[in-house]
Design a protein around this motif. Structure first.
Motif, PDB file in Angstrom:
ATOM      1  N   GLY A  88       0.965  -0.581   0.130  1.00  4.01           N
ATOM      2  CA  GLY A  88      -0.145   0.098   0.126  1.00  4.01           C
ATOM      3  C   GLY A  88       0.377   1.560   0.235  1.00  4.01           C
ATOM      4  O   GLY A  88       0.018   1.884  -0.248  1.00  4.01           O
ATOM      5  N   GLN A  91      -5.964   1.522  -6.827  1.00  6.71           N
ATOM      6  CA  GLN A  91      -5.857   0.582  -5.865  1.00  6.71           C
ATOM      7  C   GLN A  91      -7.871   0.623  -4.692  1.00  6.71           C
ATOM      8  O   GLN A  91      -7.751   0.186  -3.851  1.00  6.71           O
ATOM      9  CB  GLN A  91      -4.886   1.173  -4.430  1.00  6.71           C
ATOM     10  N   ILE A 132      -4.578  -0.297   3.146  1.00  4.45           N
ATOM     11  CA  ILE A 132      -4.626   0.209   2.204  1.00  4.45           C
ATOM     12  C   ILE A 132      -5.242   0.323   1.103  1.00  4.45           C
ATOM     13  O   ILE A 132      -4.756   2.217   0.432  1.00  4.45           O
ATOM     14  CB  ILE A 132      -4.021  -1.285   1.100  1.00  4.45           C
ATOM     15  N   SER A 184      -4.560   5.046  -0.240  1.00  4.31           N
ATOM     16  CA  SER A 184      -4.791   5.260  -1.750  1.00  4.31           C
ATOM     17  C   SER A 184      -5.406   6.264  -2.030  1.00  4.31           C
ATOM     18  O   SER A 184      -4.790   6.793  -2.817  1.00  4.31           O
ATOM     19  CB  SER A 184      -5.360   3.866  -2.570  1.00  4.31           C
ATOM     20  N   ARG A 203      -0.694  -9.976  -2.469  1.00  2.00           N
ATOM     21  CA  ARG A 203      -0.878  -9.364  -1.446  1.00  2.00           C
ATOM     22  C   ARG A 203      -2.100 -10.488  -0.571  1.00  2.00           C
ATOM     23  O   ARG A 203      -2.814 -10.570   0.942  1.00  2.00           O
ATOM     24  CB  ARG A 203      -1.722  -7.822  -1.135  1.00  2.00           C
TER      25      ARG A 203
END
Length: 306
Positions: free
Chosen positions: A79, A114, A222, A226, A273
């Motif tokens: 991330g 993301q 994350i 993002s 991930r």
């Protein structure tokens, strides 16, 4: 770390895209934006390195591509980390201001991708609107600072110290875990400084460090990071395009091209991930990566300061 299914179903993705599902639309728009920039603004083979500097060869640009792919994979996994890896390496070869401007485009694409991939939406903005607002203010101030002043290596050096201090803190505390502790003042301060540092130097470790310490829901960590970074980079690009002479056509093309190749690493990192990874090993990976990044920053900045 995650129990989500690591496989990708292209047919389902296209079905959802045709139905204008938020996740697939965001991922596709981010990818298509940099693809269009890399194709439509191509300066011609004879001018590929013309806008950088005379000492940069085609082979060196190829090395930049490899670095961007590796950094994209790390960003997909953690991330964060893309700008922290690419900026010191690029800035050690080309003009640091040029590196900061060009490398604003790949992180914009990655973070918007993301945001969609983690299904982060307006609910996060509603919950953390103060963080987002202060990050935007910090970004505006940082772009103005970048356009007006040449700080040299001092800002990256200070960021290297911050990263190293965080690494030492986590190791000494044996990877302290504070489950979803919410400190509005600390979080908002980290957001403002994140916006400023990203705009001024393309290096912003504060907000990732905060989220890594206080937010253990990987997808929210994350996705939220993002969202904030995507907004910061959007503000940066708009401000540089409309109110400064920093964002030229060539720089947009170069940044878009680097972003396109970064997609390969991003998809790889996203896949990794989603696999089941031991949390402690993940923490050691994060800290080791940050330690290496700090050493690389010191390697590039300390000789210049002396």
């Amino acid at each position: 770390m995650s129990t989500r299914e690591p496989t990708i179903d292209p047919q389902q993705f296209l079905t959802n895209l045709r139905a204008f599902h938020y996740r697939e639309v965001m991922m596709s728009l981010a990818t298509l934006a940099v693809l269009a920039g890399s194709i439509l603004l191509f300066p011609g083979w004879g001018n590929v390195t013309k806008g950088v500097q005379s000492t940069v060869t085609t082979e060196l640009l190829a090395l930049f591509v490899v670095v961007a792919v590796v950094a994209g994979a790390i960003k997909g996994m953690l991330g964060f980390g893309y700008a922290l890896i690419t900026t010191p390496i690029f800035a050690s070869v080309i003009d640091p201001t040029l590196a900061v401007v060009v490398l604003a485009i790949p992180p914009w694409m990655i973070n918007m991708f993301q945001v969609g991939e983690t299904k982060t939406g307006v609910s996060f903005i509603r919950e953390e609107w103060i963080l987002v607002a202060l990050a935007i203010i910090g970004s505006v101030v940082g772009v103005y600072f970048l356009a007006q002043y040449n700080t040299g290596p001092i800002v990256p050096f200070l960021i290297g110290l911050i990263i190293l201090a965080y690494v030492v803190f986590q190791v000494v505390q044996n990877f302290v875990t504070i489950e979803e502790a919410h400190h509005p003042i600390a979080l908002s301060t980290a957001g403002f400084l994140e916006g400023f540092l990203l705009a001024a130097s393309n290096l912003g470790p504060l907000l990732p460090a905060y989220f890594h310490t206080f937010e253990r829901d990987t997808e929210r960590y994350i996705g939220g990071l993002s969202m904030v970074l995507g907004i910061i980079f959007t503000v940066r690009l708009v401000q540089m395009a409309l109110f400064t002479d920093l964002l030229t056509t060539y720089r947009i093309w170069l940044g878009s091209t680097i972003a396109v190749v970064t997609i390969v690493g991003l998809l790889l990192g996203t896949y990794l991930r989603r696999l089941e990874i031991d949390q402690r090993r993940f923490n050691w990976f994060v800290i080791t990566l940050l330690f290496i990044i700090s050493l690389n920053i010191f390697r590039n900045t300390i000789p210049a300061l002396l």
